[in-house]
Scaffold this motif. Structure first.
Motif, short mmCIF file in Angstrom:
data_model
loop_
_atom_site.label_atom_id
_atom_site.label_comp_id
_atom_site.label_asym_id
_atom_site.label_seq_id
_atom_site.Cartn_x
_atom_site.Cartn_y
_atom_site.Cartn_z
N HIS A 111 33.87 40.31 26.76
CA HIS A 111 33.69 38.86 27.06
C HIS A 111 34.75 38.37 27.94
CE1 HIS A 111 32.05 38.43 22.55
NE2 HIS A 111 31.30 39.37 23.29
N ASN A 112 34.50 38.57 29.23
CA ASN A 112 35.52 38.27 30.51
C ASN A 112 35.14 36.95 30.92
OD1 ASN A 112 36.58 38.26 32.68
ND2 ASN A 112 35.97 40.67 33.34
N PRO A 113 36.25 36.08 30.83
CA PRO A 113 36.16 34.69 31.30
C PRO A 113 36.02 34.46 32.90
CG PRO A 113 38.50 35.19 30.70
CD PRO A 113 37.32 36.45 30.44
N ASP A 114 36.09 35.51 33.59
CA ASP A 114 36.03 35.48 34.94
C ASP A 114 34.58 35.79 35.65
OD1 ASP A 114 38.70 34.26 35.62
OD2 ASP A 114 39.33 36.32 34.91
N LEU A 115 33.53 36.30 34.48
CA LEU A 115 32.46 36.46 35.01
C LEU A 115 31.38 35.32 34.35
CD1 LEU A 115 32.03 40.01 34.05
CD2 LEU A 115 32.40 39.02 36.35
N PRO A 116 31.06 34.40 35.37
CA PRO A 116 30.17 33.25 34.75
C PRO A 116 28.79 33.68 34.63
CG PRO A 116 30.59 32.87 37.09
CD PRO A 116 31.27 34.35 36.88
N LEU A 117 27.90 32.88 34.14
CA LEU A 117 26.68 33.07 33.95
C LEU A 117 25.86 33.43 35.28
CD1 LEU A 117 24.15 33.28 32.21
CD2 LEU A 117 23.95 30.67 32.40
N ARG A 392 44.02 32.31 33.92
CA ARG A 392 45.21 32.47 34.92
C ARG A 392 45.48 33.42 35.46
NH1 ARG A 392 49.20 28.77 35.12
NH2 ARG A 392 51.26 29.62 35.82
N ALA A 393 45.33 34.56 35.03
CA ALA A 393 45.55 35.99 35.61
C ALA A 393 44.75 36.19 36.87
CB ALA A 393 45.41 37.13 34.54
N ALA A 394 43.48 35.69 36.83
CA ALA A 394 42.32 35.93 37.98
C ALA A 394 42.92 34.97 39.01
CB ALA A 394 41.14 35.88 37.39
N ARG A 395 43.17 33.61 38.65
CA ARG A 395 43.61 32.70 39.59
C ARG A 395 44.88 33.23 40.40
NH1 ARG A 395 44.48 27.63 37.20
NH2 ARG A 395 44.32 28.47 35.18
N GLN A 396 45.71 33.78 39.57
CA GLN A 396 47.12 34.29 40.02
C GLN A 396 46.81 35.51 41.01
OE1 GLN A 396 50.07 35.25 37.16
NE2 GLN A 396 50.91 33.30 37.05
N ALA A 397 45.86 36.23 40.74
CA ALA A 397 45.68 37.47 41.43
C ALA A 397 45.17 36.85 42.71
CB ALA A 397 44.65 38.30 40.89
N ARG A 398 44.41 35.84 42.76
CA ARG A 398 43.60 35.27 44.03
C ARG A 398 44.64 34.40 44.69
NH1 ARG A 398 37.77 34.32 43.12
NH2 ARG A 398 37.42 35.71 41.43
N GLY A 399 46.04 34.10 44.11
CA GLY A 399 46.92 32.99 44.95
C GLY A 399 46.54 31.78 44.55
N ALA A 400 45.63 31.55 43.58
CA ALA A 400 45.32 30.01 43.52
C ALA A 400 46.17 29.21 42.51
CB ALA A 400 43.84 30.03 42.65
N VAL A 401 47.18 30.21 41.78
CA VAL A 401 48.40 29.29 41.01
C VAL A 401 49.41 30.53 41.19
CG1 VAL A 401 47.05 28.09 39.19
CG2 VAL A 401 47.67 30.50 38.95
N GLY A 402 50.92 29.88 41.23
CA GLY A 402 51.73 30.50 41.58
C GLY A 402 52.05 31.35 40.08
N PRO A 403 53.09 32.40 40.16
CA PRO A 403 53.43 33.00 39.01
C PRO A 403 54.08 32.09 38.08
CG PRO A 403 54.77 33.73 40.64
CD PRO A 403 53.78 32.73 41.38
N SER A 404 53.72 32.20 36.72
CA SER A 404 54.43 31.32 35.61
C SER A 404 55.83 31.76 35.30
CB SER A 404 53.62 31.46 34.26
OG SER A 404 53.41 32.66 33.86
#
Ligand code: SF4
Length: 404
Positions: A111-117, A392-404
């Motif tokens: 159940h991967n939250p980064d794969l939408p329908l 959050r992990a995928a957004r970080q990997a794409r540079g969409a958020v800074g590291p926490s």
């Protein structure tokens, strides 16, 4: 009622109730259970044909938020070992499946939250455009529930959209034991309750899809809870007639958080025979050689099974938990013929497709099952760039958020 009296009712083709099934399951000698199940198999399939399918279990991602305690396959979101297969990798797997005579993928994943329908719809559409007659037996009920939650759409809408994109049938995975006490203990209650699993299947059947039904036994459930699972399946089958087959496999404890001991071969055969007796509205029962090995798989044909399941080619989930049996078509056919049956290839609808492929043309032998990806290969799937990251992990990997 004595077990002999209940056996007489089974022999007369009468339906057994819960207490009768319980008495047989707990008290009948194994040879009697086997004989009763074999008689039912012979009544339903008198031509002594045992079927099998050539397909491939492809797990499109191992990233999963569900974290079932019996699962050795998943990786948490953000894990360095997490993967999502690219469409090209899936096409290559389809090409290899077609080469050995297969016509279907059994496609399931975490159940991967980064794969939408939309990712599933795009994949299914692209597969169907490239391979119009190739079948997609995809997404177990908990994956459908996950997609419904992720997309905030009702389950029937998700099913309709997946059918519109090319979904052909639903595998019955994720059922484990359809009793919520057990599901809570296995940490799989939140991925789908027993009612939610049944409800997805009800909607799928109403939408015209055929599905299978499974049971993973031997973890924390009681014998009565195994029976409750069978009776829930029987009740839904009475209502929809949408199940093509039932498959039971034993919990594989290695590398899991839950740990424990694997159920014995005798337990498997008794459970299979009891399922054949209780599920009087199921046409087909599969032998689970992937968890039991070829020889117990062969013995299953004397305990109610009329199908040897899949030649498979690839498997990742059971292997992660320590079972690594492999049989190619030649070995499956040998097991069927040595047991005195006639082998026939089939599709998911149990339509017979003919003689073994290897008797028609040369097929390379396979002595091991392929895996989704080579160990340590976490090459990002190029298609992921088309969908907004959610975790959050995928957004970080794409540079969409800074590291926490
Ligand atoms: S069994 Fe399926 S849903 Fe549960 S953790 Fe494993 S991959 Fe996720």
């Amino acid at each position: 009622m004595t077990t002999e009296a209940i056996a007489g009712r089974v022999r007369a083709g009468e339906r057994v109730g819960f207490d009768e099934a319980r008495a047989l399951y707990l008290d009948a000698p194994t040879h009697l259970l086997g004989r009763l199940a074999d008689e039912i198999r012979a009544r339903r399939h008198p031509d002594r044909v045992v079927t099998y399918i050539i397909d491939r279990n492809v797990n499109y991602t191992n990233v999963c938020v569900a974290r079932c305690s019996f699962c050795a396959f998943y990786r948490p979101v953000g894990s360095p070992d997490g993967y999502v297969l690219g469409f090209d990798e899936i096409f290559r797997k389809i090409d290899e499946t077609i080469e050995v005579g297969g016509g279907q993928l059994l496609l399931q994943g975490g159940h991967n939250p980064d794969l939408p329908l939309e990712w599933y719809e795009d994949l299914f559409r692209t597969v169907k455009a490239r391979y119009p007659s190739f079948r997609l037996h995809a997404l177990s009920p908990p994956e459908v529930v996950h997609l419904a939650r992720l997309s905030r759409l009702p389950v029937p809408v998700v099913i309709d959209r997946l059918i519109g994109a090319g979904l052909d049938s639903l595998p019955g995975g994720g059922a484990e034991i359809l009793v919520d006490r057990v599901r809570r203990l296995l940490n799989c209650y939140t991925k789908a309750t027993a009612d939610e699993w049944i409800d997805v299947m009800r909607h799928a059947h109403r939408a015209g899809l055929r599905t299978t039904a499974t049971m993973m036994y031997g973890s924390v459930e009681t014998p009565e809870e195994r029976l409750e699972h069978l009776f829930r399946l029987r009740a839904l089958q009475d209502e929809t007639h949408g199940f093509t087959a039932f498959i039971a496999w034993s919990y594989q404890p290695e590398h899991t958080e839950l740990q424990g001991v694997e159920a014995t071969g005798v337990d498997y055969l008794r459970t299979l025979a009891t399922a054949r007796i209780v599920l009087d509205n199921f046409e087909n029962l599969q032998a689970s050689w992937v968890t039991q090995g070829g020889k117990v798989g062969q013995l299953s044909l004397a305990f109610g099974a009329n199908d040897m399941g899949s030649v498979m080619i690839e498997e990742n989930v059971v292997r992660a938990a320590g079972a690594s049996y492999c049989m190619d078509e030649i070995e499956i056919v040998a097991n069927i013929e040595d047991a005195g049956f006639t082998p026939q290839r089939r599709n998911m609808h149990y339509e017979r497709l003919g003689e073994p492929i290897f008797r028609q043309r040369a097929i390379a032998r396979r002595f091991g099952l392929d895996v989704a990806r080579a160990d340590g290969d976490t090459t990002p799937a190029p298609e992921l760039a088309n969908y907004a990251p959610r975790s959050r992990a995928a957004r970080q990997a794409r540079g969409a958020v800074g590291p926490s």
